[in-house]
Motif scaffolding. Structure first.
Motif, PDB file in Angstrom:
ATOM      1  N   HIS A   1      70.242  27.344  22.629  1.00  0.00           N
ATOM      2  CA  HIS A   1      71.516  28.198  22.265  1.00  0.00           C
ATOM      3  C   HIS A   1      71.250  28.431  20.811  1.00  0.00           C
ATOM      4  O   HIS A   1      70.526  27.758  20.262  1.00  0.00           O
ATOM      5  CB  HIS A   1      72.767  27.910  22.780  1.00  0.00           C
ATOM      6  CG  HIS A   1      73.603  28.875  23.004  1.00  0.00           C
ATOM      7  ND1 HIS A   1      74.228  29.540  22.013  1.00  0.00           N
ATOM      8  CD2 HIS A   1      74.044  29.629  24.372  1.00  0.00           C
ATOM      9  CE1 HIS A   1      75.020  30.518  22.616  1.00  0.00           C
ATOM     10  NE2 HIS A   1      74.858  30.466  23.868  1.00  0.00           N
ATOM     11  N   ILE A   2      72.130  29.280  20.230  1.00  0.00           N
ATOM     12  CA  ILE A   2      72.091  29.391  18.804  1.00  0.00           C
ATOM     13  C   ILE A   2      73.456  29.205  18.110  1.00  0.00           C
ATOM     14  O   ILE A   2      73.767  29.035  16.947  1.00  0.00           O
ATOM     15  CB  ILE A   2      71.471  30.638  18.441  1.00  0.00           C
ATOM     16  CG1 ILE A   2      71.284  30.795  16.911  1.00  0.00           C
ATOM     17  CG2 ILE A   2      72.776  31.796  18.790  1.00  0.00           C
ATOM     18  CD1 ILE A   2      70.136  29.633  16.558  1.00  0.00           C
ATOM     19  N   SER A   3      74.458  29.175  19.083  1.00  0.00           N
ATOM     20  CA  SER A   3      76.077  29.009  18.709  1.00  0.00           C
ATOM     21  C   SER A   3      76.197  27.665  18.210  1.00  0.00           C
ATOM     22  O   SER A   3      75.961  26.702  19.072  1.00  0.00           O
ATOM     23  CB  SER A   3      76.880  29.317  19.697  1.00  0.00           C
ATOM     24  OG  SER A   3      78.148  28.654  19.390  1.00  0.00           O
ATOM     25  N   ASP A   4      76.587  27.270  17.089  1.00  0.00           N
ATOM     26  CA  ASP A   4      76.914  25.836  16.502  1.00  0.00           C
ATOM     27  C   ASP A   4      77.810  25.058  17.548  1.00  0.00           C
ATOM     28  O   ASP A   4      77.704  23.778  17.822  1.00  0.00           O
ATOM     29  CB  ASP A   4      77.484  25.728  15.266  1.00  0.00           C
ATOM     30  CG  ASP A   4      76.560  26.241  14.232  1.00  0.00           C
ATOM     31  OD1 ASP A   4      75.190  25.814  14.400  1.00  0.00           O
ATOM     32  OD2 ASP A   4      76.570  26.586  12.929  1.00  0.00           O
ATOM     33  N   VAL A   5      78.811  25.848  18.116  1.00  0.00           N
ATOM     34  CA  VAL A   5      79.609  25.270  19.130  1.00  0.00           C
ATOM     35  C   VAL A   5      78.741  24.699  20.138  1.00  0.00           C
ATOM     36  O   VAL A   5      79.058  23.768  20.835  1.00  0.00           O
ATOM     37  CB  VAL A   5      80.892  26.360  19.489  1.00  0.00           C
ATOM     38  CG1 VAL A   5      81.733  25.462  20.619  1.00  0.00           C
ATOM     39  CG2 VAL A   5      81.740  26.495  18.140  1.00  0.00           C
ATOM     40  N   MET A   6      78.239  25.637  20.803  1.00  0.00           N
ATOM     41  CA  MET A   6      77.379  25.414  21.927  1.00  0.00           C
ATOM     42  C   MET A   6      76.150  24.169  21.642  1.00  0.00           C
ATOM     43  O   MET A   6      76.135  23.282  22.619  1.00  0.00           O
ATOM     44  CB  MET A   6      76.565  26.529  22.575  1.00  0.00           C
ATOM     45  CG  MET A   6      77.280  27.619  23.334  1.00  0.00           C
ATOM     46  SD  MET A   6      78.183  27.046  24.900  1.00  0.00           S
ATOM     47  CE  MET A   6      79.381  26.200  24.232  1.00  0.00           C
ATOM     48  N   LEU A   7      75.732  24.286  20.648  1.00  0.00           N
ATOM     49  CA  LEU A   7      74.809  23.258  20.067  1.00  0.00           C
ATOM     50  C   LEU A   7      75.218  21.842  20.164  1.00  0.00           C
ATOM     51  O   LEU A   7      74.894  20.968  20.625  1.00  0.00           O
ATOM     52  CB  LEU A   7      74.076  23.681  18.847  1.00  0.00           C
ATOM     53  CG  LEU A   7      72.935  24.935  19.004  1.00  0.00           C
ATOM     54  CD1 LEU A   7      72.642  25.098  17.576  1.00  0.00           C
ATOM     55  CD2 LEU A   7      71.811  24.568  19.761  1.00  0.00           C
ATOM     56  N   LYS A   8      76.421  21.702  19.546  1.00  0.00           N
ATOM     57  CA  LYS A   8      77.323  20.556  19.252  1.00  0.00           C
ATOM     58  C   LYS A   8      77.646  20.001  20.755  1.00  0.00           C
ATOM     59  O   LYS A   8      77.365  18.953  20.939  1.00  0.00           O
ATOM     60  CB  LYS A   8      78.404  20.619  18.552  1.00  0.00           C
ATOM     61  CG  LYS A   8      79.186  19.346  18.222  1.00  0.00           C
ATOM     62  CD  LYS A   8      80.052  19.560  17.132  1.00  0.00           C
ATOM     63  CE  LYS A   8      81.175  18.149  16.962  1.00  0.00           C
ATOM     64  NZ  LYS A   8      82.021  18.155  15.647  1.00  0.00           N
ATOM     65  N   ARG A   9      78.189  20.899  21.768  1.00  0.00           N
ATOM     66  CA  ARG A   9      78.499  20.690  23.022  1.00  0.00           C
ATOM     67  C   ARG A   9      77.484  20.021  23.956  1.00  0.00           C
ATOM     68  O   ARG A   9      77.378  19.167  24.526  1.00  0.00           O
ATOM     69  CB  ARG A   9      79.210  21.510  23.586  1.00  0.00           C
ATOM     70  CG  ARG A   9      80.649  21.710  23.162  1.00  0.00           C
ATOM     71  CD  ARG A   9      81.429  22.882  23.725  1.00  0.00           C
ATOM     72  NE  ARG A   9      81.629  22.996  25.105  1.00  0.00           N
ATOM     73  CZ  ARG A   9      82.624  22.235  25.726  1.00  0.00           C
ATOM     74  NH1 ARG A   9      83.648  21.628  25.005  1.00  0.00           N
ATOM     75  NH2 ARG A   9      82.953  22.016  27.012  1.00  0.00           N
ATOM     76  N   MET A  10      76.111  20.587  23.652  1.00  0.00           N
ATOM     77  CA  MET A  10      75.087  20.194  24.418  1.00  0.00           C
ATOM     78  C   MET A  10      74.473  19.026  23.846  1.00  0.00           C
ATOM     79  O   MET A  10      73.580  18.458  24.619  1.00  0.00           O
ATOM     80  CB  MET A  10      74.126  21.285  24.185  1.00  0.00           C
ATOM     81  CG  MET A  10      74.282  22.592  24.941  1.00  0.00           C
ATOM     82  SD  MET A  10      72.951  23.986  24.655  1.00  0.00           S
ATOM     83  CE  MET A  10      73.220  25.091  25.826  1.00  0.00           C
ATOM     84  N   GLY A  11      74.926  18.417  22.671  1.00  0.00           N
ATOM     85  CA  GLY A  11      74.299  17.078  22.363  1.00  0.00           C
ATOM     86  C   GLY A  11      72.879  17.526  21.360  1.00  0.00           C
ATOM     87  O   GLY A  11      72.304  16.580  21.347  1.00  0.00           O
ATOM     88  N   ARG A  12      72.733  18.701  21.245  1.00  0.00           N
ATOM     89  CA  ARG A  12      71.445  18.968  20.422  1.00  0.00           C
ATOM     90  C   ARG A  12      71.669  18.532  18.933  1.00  0.00           C
ATOM     91  O   ARG A  12      73.129  18.442  18.355  1.00  0.00           O
ATOM     92  CB  ARG A  12      71.256  20.469  20.304  1.00  0.00           C
ATOM     93  CG  ARG A  12      70.990  20.877  21.802  1.00  0.00           C
ATOM     94  CD  ARG A  12      70.012  20.540  22.597  1.00  0.00           C
ATOM     95  NE  ARG A  12      68.717  21.222  21.996  1.00  0.00           N
ATOM     96  CZ  ARG A  12      67.599  20.814  22.470  1.00  0.00           C
ATOM     97  NH1 ARG A  12      67.249  20.183  23.523  1.00  0.00           N
ATOM     98  NH2 ARG A  12      66.508  21.725  21.921  1.00  0.00           N
ATOM     99  N   ARG A  13      70.673  18.362  18.432  1.00  0.00           N
ATOM    100  CA  ARG A  13      70.670  17.871  16.864  1.00  0.00           C
ATOM    101  C   ARG A  13      70.151  18.773  15.714  1.00  0.00           C
ATOM    102  O   ARG A  13      69.607  18.437  14.754  1.00  0.00           O
ATOM    103  CB  ARG A  13      69.921  16.397  16.616  1.00  0.00           C
ATOM    104  CG  ARG A  13      70.412  15.564  17.918  1.00  0.00           C
ATOM    105  CD  ARG A  13      69.527  14.174  17.876  1.00  0.00           C
ATOM    106  NE  ARG A  13      69.755  13.539  18.950  1.00  0.00           N
ATOM    107  CZ  ARG A  13      69.557  12.047  19.055  1.00  0.00           C
ATOM    108  NH1 ARG A  13      68.661  11.572  18.228  1.00  0.00           N
ATOM    109  NH2 ARG A  13      69.842  11.306  20.298  1.00  0.00           N
TER     110      ARG A  13
END
Length: 441
Positions: free
Chosen positions: A263-275
């Motif tokens: 994804h590209i949304s910072d909210v989504m990336l954080k919830r996904m546990g992406r770094r």
């Protein structure tokens, strides 16, 4: 025994399957594609997302019918589903004779022997270390390309992913072993190596104390017979300067990078546990395009992750329209039990997930068509994949296309070509995902 082998899931699973086939072959077992002729059936299963899990279960149940009513005397389940649901498989599907975990597939010969003698067999080695290969791998990809699995497991623990639980921590395959495999594959006629792992960019950290994929590329580039080296599954935040430099200097390394961003949304990336963040992704993509102007970038996206809003989806769509990835796959979010995301309260309705996924893929179809139009008159080297039935035409791939997941180029010619040949082709036309070309002298 005459064995039917069914390999499900990803190309990393396929590598395991090919080593199992080699082990069985070395003991004199033969193989068939017909369920009714099989004395034994081996299913290498997958459970990465719900669709894959359902496919694995349905395949096991289907083959259980041949175990119960046909000539089949041994039904063996290996792989991710076997690791994750070992007790359920044994209890609920009594026709299954043996179950092998993800780090135990080298036990396939012992499993066959035990079952052939009337017993049942289970083996689940700890998710540490790597299987020891005592037999030669048997390729199922046609022989002109092969996947080289450079590591096992993953340490990332994204909130949607079960892989660390069923494959274990990240374990790199020693470089000398990979070079030996590469030389053996080249000796068998393989011309393209496709480097795979749950994540390739961290290769070597556990063994050598630092990222070493660039060193591996340098050494693989020296293997005689190999003409293309393709890198898959690069986490964007782990792509580093020395790796980019290695891609640039090694002529055999394709200017192609598979970089799942999800994804590209910072909210989504954080919830996904992406770094990573949107800003970091934007910067990394721009830098890759600057350093390697002809690079082909592939990515993967998740549609409908818990908490996603229409605004976040539109933010992603705008980013995709601006960035114009060369290759892209989008999948609806699948809640996997045992993962944090499966417990998130704000799950998205399935229909909404599918709508967002379809919109992403419709946009990508427009992008790739425009990019293919821009390819007209470019001259590219093409690997021949086979002949088009009933026509004086062949199908092939450019450096921009990984097998099975990307597009093809169709070449009209009266010449006789063989699978694995490399030819020079000028692009003359384009479809939505594929190209048309003509042979060049």
């Amino acid at each position: 025994m005459r064995v039917l082998v069914v390999s499900l899931g990803c190309d990393k699973n396929l590598v395991d399957t090919e080593f199992m086939i080699g082990a069985m072959q070395s003991l004199g077992h033969t193989f068939t594609n017909d369920e009714q002729e099989a004395d034994a059936i081996v299913i290498n299963s997958c459970c990465f997302i719900n669709d894959a899990k359902e496919e694995s279960i349905q395949t096991i149940l289907q083959m259980a019918e041949y175990r119960e009513h046909g000539r089949c005397k041994a039904l063996i389940v290996t792989g991710c589903l076997a690791e994750r649901y070992r007790d359920e498989i044994i209890t609920e599907i009594p026709q299954v004779d043996a179950v092998l975990g993800t780090n135990s597939y080298e036990e396939i010969a012992n499993a066959l022997k035990e079952v052939e003698n009337g017993g049942r067999y289970e083996c689940y080695h700890p998710l540490q270390g790597l299987p020891v290969h005592t037999a030669k791998r048997s390729l199922t990809t046609g022989g002109h390309y092969a996947h080289l699995k450079i590591a096992e497991g993953c340490d990332k623990h994204c909130t949607y992913c079960i892989i660390p639980h069923i494959r274990g921590a990240y374990r790199s395959v020693p470089m000398e072993e990979l070079l030996t495999q590469a030389r053996e594959l080249a000796a068998c006629g393989v011309k393209e190596l496709i480097l795979v792992a749950q994540e390739t960019t961290l290769y070597g950290v556990d063994l050598y104390g630092e990222k070493s994929l660039h060193i591996l590329l340098d050494r693989l580039n020296e293997v005689p017979g190999i003409q293309w080296i393709r890198i898959m599954y690069c986490y964007p935040e782990e792509i580093y300067e020395a790796l980019i430099a290695s891609i640039k200097r090694n002529k055999k390394v394709c200017h192609y990078l598979d970089m799942p961003i999800q994804h590209i949304s910072d909210v989504m990336l954080k919830r996904m546990g992406r770094r990573t963040t949107k800003a970091e992704l934007t910067e990394k993509i721009a830098y890759l395009k600057k350093e390697i102007p002809d690079i082909t970038l592939r990515t993967t996206l998740i549609a409908g992750f818990p908490g996603e809003t229409q605004e976040m989806h539109e933010e992603l769509m705008y980013f995709l329209n601006e960035t114009e990835f060369d290759r892209l796959g989008a999948f609806t979010y699948s809640p996997e039990e045992g993962t944090p995301a499966a417990e998130f309260k704000d799950q998205i309705p399935e229909q909404q997930k599918e709508t967002w996924r379809d919109e992403i893929m419709e946009l990508q179809e427009e992008i790739i068509f425009d990019k293919n139009e821009e390819m007209k008159n470019r001259v590219l080297f093409v690997m021949i994949e086979g002949r088009v039935d009933g026509e004086n035409a062949y199908v092939g791939r450019t450096y921009r296309d990984a097998p099975e997941i990307d597009g093809y180029i169709f070449i009209n010619t009266d010449e006789t070509l063989m699978t694995g040949d490399f030819v020079k082709v000028r692009v003359t036309g384009a479809y939505e995902y594929d190209l048309i070309g003509e042979m060049m002298p």
